[in-house]
Design a protein around this motif. Structure first.
Motif, PDB file in Angstrom:
ATOM      1  N   ASP A   1      -2.506  11.056  -6.926  1.00 54.62           N
ATOM      2  CA  ASP A   1      -1.125  10.787  -6.497  1.00 54.62           C
ATOM      3  C   ASP A   1      -0.700  10.495  -8.314  1.00 54.62           C
TER       4      ASP A   1
ATOM      5  N   GLU B   1       1.755   6.973  -7.967  1.00 55.53           N
ATOM      6  CA  GLU B   1       2.164   6.440  -7.505  1.00 55.53           C
ATOM      7  C   GLU B   1       2.232   4.574  -8.476  1.00 55.53           C
ATOM      8  N   GLU B   2       0.551   4.717  -8.476  1.00 52.70           N
ATOM      9  CA  GLU B   2       0.701   4.158  -9.715  1.00 52.70           C
ATOM     10  C   GLU B   2       0.048   4.046 -10.797  1.00 52.70           C
TER      11      GLU B   2
END
Length: 165
Positions: A128, A130-131
């Motif tokens: 992912d 997101e961060e």
């Protein structure tokens, strides 16, 4: 690997390259050769409907991933890579064409679709962005896979820069 590419978009895309880079990415990530993946290419209207239905966001997006068996790349100590149904990657050539033209290193729609295919594979494998640390890992791996595939195929020139949102 069983990889199906279905173009339902009405736009001519390099289906062979999509299939090839997906296979390269899965091999590089050490996913079992009997695993299955589906790649569907859709028009902007169909992508927008999926985007609304699954993300509650309006407008078409570039790529969506729908994992099935939630496979993950094997750890270094694992003897056997995971096997199963990876899931579906949905690509939108209309968005890909626009992104390719707007990228810092302008590139073709097909080059953007190749990048998005790798991006989708990584999402199916649990990555992912997101961060910031997740984004650095995922985009670094994505660039390494795209660059490795391009080198293997003898492509010259700069690789497409990540344009996925």
């Amino acid at each position: 690997m069983s990889i199906d590419v279905n173009n339902e978009s009405g736009t001519e895309v390099d289906e062979r390259a999509i299939l090839d880079i997906a296979r390269y990415a899965l091999t590089r990530m050490r996913i079992h050769p009997l695993s299955e993946l589906s790649v569907i290419v859709v028009d902007a209207d169909a992508m927008e409907q999926l985007h609304i239905q699954w993300m509650d966001l309006t407008g078409p997006t570039d790529v969506m991933s729908f994992p099935m068996d939630e496979l993950r790349p094997p750890s270094k100590g694992d003897d056997e890579p995971p096997q199963g149904l990876l899931g579906d990657i949905v690509l939108c050539p209309e968005v890909a064409e626009k992104q390719g033209k707007e990228a810092d290193t302008q590139h073709s729609m097909d080059e953007e679709l190749q990048l998005l295919t790798v991006h989708g594979v990584l999402h199916l494998l649990g990555y992912d962005h997101e961060e910031p640390d997740e984004k650095a890992e995922m985009f670094g791996l994505q660039a390494a896979i795209v660059d490795g595939w391009r080198a293997e195929k003898g492509f010259t020139g700069p690789s497409p820069a990540p344009t996925v949102s």
